[in-house]
Design an enzyme around this catalytic site. Structure first.
Site, mmCIF file in Angstrom:
data_model
loop_
_atom_site.group_PDB
_atom_site.id
_atom_site.type_symbol
_atom_site.label_atom_id
_atom_site.label_comp_id
_atom_site.label_asym_id
_atom_site.label_seq_id
_atom_site.Cartn_x
_atom_site.Cartn_y
_atom_site.Cartn_z
ATOM 1 N N ARG A 157 0.833 -1.218 0.000
ATOM 2 C CA ARG A 157 0.000 0.000 0.000
ATOM 3 C C ARG A 157 0.862 1.260 0.000
ATOM 4 O O ARG A 157 0.541 2.243 -0.643
ATOM 5 C CB ARG A 157 -0.937 -0.016 1.216
ATOM 6 N N PRO A 173 10.667 -3.181 7.299
ATOM 7 C CA PRO A 173 9.526 -3.957 7.811
ATOM 8 C C PRO A 173 9.702 -4.208 9.305
ATOM 9 O O PRO A 173 10.767 -3.956 9.866
ATOM 10 C CB PRO A 173 9.622 -5.277 7.047
ATOM 11 N N GLY A 225 1.794 1.824 12.513
ATOM 12 C CA GLY A 225 2.194 1.160 13.755
ATOM 13 C C GLY A 225 1.545 1.846 14.932
ATOM 14 O O GLY A 225 0.479 2.472 14.800
ATOM 15 N N SER A 226 2.202 1.757 16.075
ATOM 16 C CA SER A 226 1.599 2.281 17.305
ATOM 17 C C SER A 226 1.646 3.806 17.356
ATOM 18 O O SER A 226 2.533 4.430 16.764
ATOM 19 C CB SER A 226 2.337 1.705 18.514
ATOM 20 N N THR A 227 0.717 4.374 18.105
ATOM 21 C CA THR A 227 0.691 5.836 18.274
ATOM 22 C C THR A 227 1.965 6.299 18.978
ATOM 23 O O THR A 227 2.517 7.347 18.645
ATOM 24 C CB THR A 227 -0.577 6.240 19.054
ATOM 25 N N GLY A 230 4.660 6.432 16.427
ATOM 26 C CA GLY A 230 4.304 7.504 15.472
ATOM 27 C C GLY A 230 4.672 8.874 16.015
ATOM 28 O O GLY A 230 5.224 9.720 15.291
ATOM 29 N N GLU A 247 -0.293 6.125 10.084
ATOM 30 C CA GLU A 247 -1.516 5.342 10.279
ATOM 31 C C GLU A 247 -1.305 4.609 11.594
ATOM 32 O O GLU A 247 -0.513 3.681 11.674
ATOM 33 C CB GLU A 247 -1.693 4.398 9.081
ATOM 34 N N CYS A 281 -5.493 -2.699 13.471
ATOM 35 C CA CYS A 281 -5.814 -1.374 14.023
ATOM 36 C C CYS A 281 -7.292 -1.035 13.829
ATOM 37 O O CYS A 281 -7.811 -0.138 14.475
ATOM 38 C CB CYS A 281 -4.920 -0.322 13.400
#
Ligand code: ADP
Length: 473
Positions: A157, A173, A225-227, A230, A247, A281
């Site tokens: 994506r 990754p 991934g996680s907030t 991020g 995201e 998520c």
């Protein structure tokens, strides 16, 4: 699958000093060793992508589209190998992995098609002596950091939209599931991607992540991934004012109104809750049921859960293992917290067998707003049940989260559909459906669920810059 994988840098597989092991979360067996690129490998990958960008950005959209089409064909041809690899490294059932390969491949094809339609715009200028227009150009070198729960689809994506746009890519990754991405790297070589267009590095995320964020030759960070991570990437990218797409986490409400078709809602719940053992998520995280139908719906849910098989993803199970021991301790701590605060386990609540990551599908009732299971992403096959009596009450409870990714609700009332979409603060909705993933979905969320959208008609936008021209004739 190879026994040991290097980094893909400048069209070649490169070895480094250190390596790490990739394990199957079902039985902890070793799948392969993967070299850790460390700082030097990361800098080499940036150099490679930066050099390749100079020529890749000049290729025609048609040329880039052709490379992606042949990559797409190779992914489809290797569907079984890719699906098996996904299941072995991330644990999800094989049928889900097959769906992921098709879903992931759809982004390659879609990006290859969308770039053929990409264009700037010429305006009717307010002054007759002037032409005013804008053109679109690729942002430059893109660093893509992807999670373990969709080892293929989250890669394609991002990466294919970037490559279609004329950007070159460094992919990092997840260290838990790098093998699928590395097989994609092999297929990109078979598709004859020019050297340096698609680079893959693995290793200690903190080290690699910091370099990717702080290096001024990297023009964009795209992350799923996680907030928590991020936010760190945002901070680290601020000195170079990097273009960034995030995201992040979700805390999806799943609302069953009193007029819902309960068999539709049940099917929706199974889709939205148990895909990848609840580790997505957009997984339904808080299940709100109208009091009037709660008993009936709950008995349908428990009857269905009794029929789900937990086990090895390669052997016809419905639910695979959790990804890691850390994931299991989070689940256990959420359950403990819920019990302490008055939650009641109606089904499951523990591992299928000791010393495994196979968690039984679980139903907890009497869930309250102050419980971790309400406030945080559970990333597990737990169904936390909260009852409600009217629309405004359930909307308030559903919005009581810092996240805003996906929301699901079930009703036959069209007025309620429209009002609920307006009142819920989420980026994506499943209405009378637990499935929302598609290349057509502008995937992303509000608030702390992230910045920007991926896929859809907007899929190339995050990887393009706009240049405006005011031209005096
Ligand atoms: P999860 O909690 O779902 O595993 P993470 O946010 O930890 O999600 O991981 C998602 C991706 O982010 C993975 O590729 C992981 O390696 C990467 N990552 C984790 N920590 C960092 C970091 N400090 N800097 C950059 N990337 C990171």
């Amino acid at each position: 699958m190879k026994k040991k994988y290097g980094s893909l840098i400048n069209g070649k597989w490169v070895k480094h000093k250190k390596s790490f092991i990739v394990q199957n979360p079902y039985d902890f067996s070793k799948l392969a060793d993967v070299f850790d690129a460390e700082a030097d490998g990361t800098l080499d990958a940036i150099k490679s992508a930066n050099k390749a960008f100079l020529s890749w950005k000049k290729t025609s959209a048609e040329e880039r589209s052709k490379y992606l089409k042949s990559f797409h064909n190779l992914v489809i041809e290797n569907k079984k190998l890719l699906a098996k690899t996904i299941t072995m490294e991330c644990g999800k059932p094989l049928f889900e992995s097959m769906v992921e390969v098709e879903y992931g491949a759809s982004f390659i094809d879609w990006s290859a098609n969308q770039i053929l339609r990409s264009c700037g715009k010429i305006f009717e200028s307010p002054e007759s002596s002037k032409k005013m227009f804008y053109i679109k150009e690729p942002v430059g070198v893109v660093a893509a950091i992807t999670p373990w729960n969709f080892p293929l689809a989250m890669v394609t994506r991002k990466v294919c939209a970037a490559i279609a746009s004329g950007c070159t890519v460094i992919l990092k990754p997840s260290e838990l599931t790098p093998l699928t991405a590395l097989i994609l790297g092999e297929l990109s070589l078979k598709a004859k991607f020019p050297k340096g267009v698609f680079n893959i590095i693995n290793g200690e995320p903190k080290v690699i992540g910091e370099i990717l964020c702080k290096n001024s030759n990297v023009k964009k960070i795209t992350f799923t991934g996680s907030t928590k991570v991020g936010k760190l990437l945002m901070k680290n990218s601020s000195d170079t004012v990097k273009n960034i797409s995030l995201e992040l986490g979700g805390n999806a409400p799943f609302i069953v109104f009193e007029d819902a078709d309960l068999s539709e809602a049940l099917e929706g719940l199974i889709n939205a809750k148990f895909r990848n053992a609840g580790q997505t998520c957009i997984s339904a995280n808080r299940i709100f049921i109208h009091k009037k139908i709660s008993e009936k719906f709950l008995s349908l849910v428990i009857k269905k859960l009794k029929s789900l098989k937990v086990g090895n993803g390669l052997l016809n199970s419905d639910i695979g293992p959790l990804i890691s021991k850390e994931a299991l301790s989070k689940v256990n701590s959420h359950i403990l917290d819920a019990k302490k605060k008055g939650g009641s386990i109606k089904f499951g609540g523990k591992l299928l067998k000791p010393n495994s990551l196979l968690f039984k599908p679980t139903v907890i009732t009497n869930v309250k707003k102050d419980m971790d299971i309400f406030q945080k992403e559970n990333f597990s096959p737990i169904v936390p049940i909260i009852l409600f009596e009217n629309d405004s009450e359930v909307v308030d409870m559903a919005n009581n989260t810092e996240y805003g990714l996906a929301a699901y609700f079930f009703t036959k009332n069209s007025k309620r559909v429209w009002e609920t979409i307006n009142n819920l603060e989420f980026g994506m909705f499943g209405i009378n459906s637990g499935k929302i993933s598609s290349y057509l979905n502008p995937f992303g969320g509000l608030n702390e669920s992230g910045i920007g959208r991926e896929g859809s008609f907007q899929c190339l936008e995050p990887f393009l810059e706009t240049k405006f021209v005011s031209w005096n004739l």
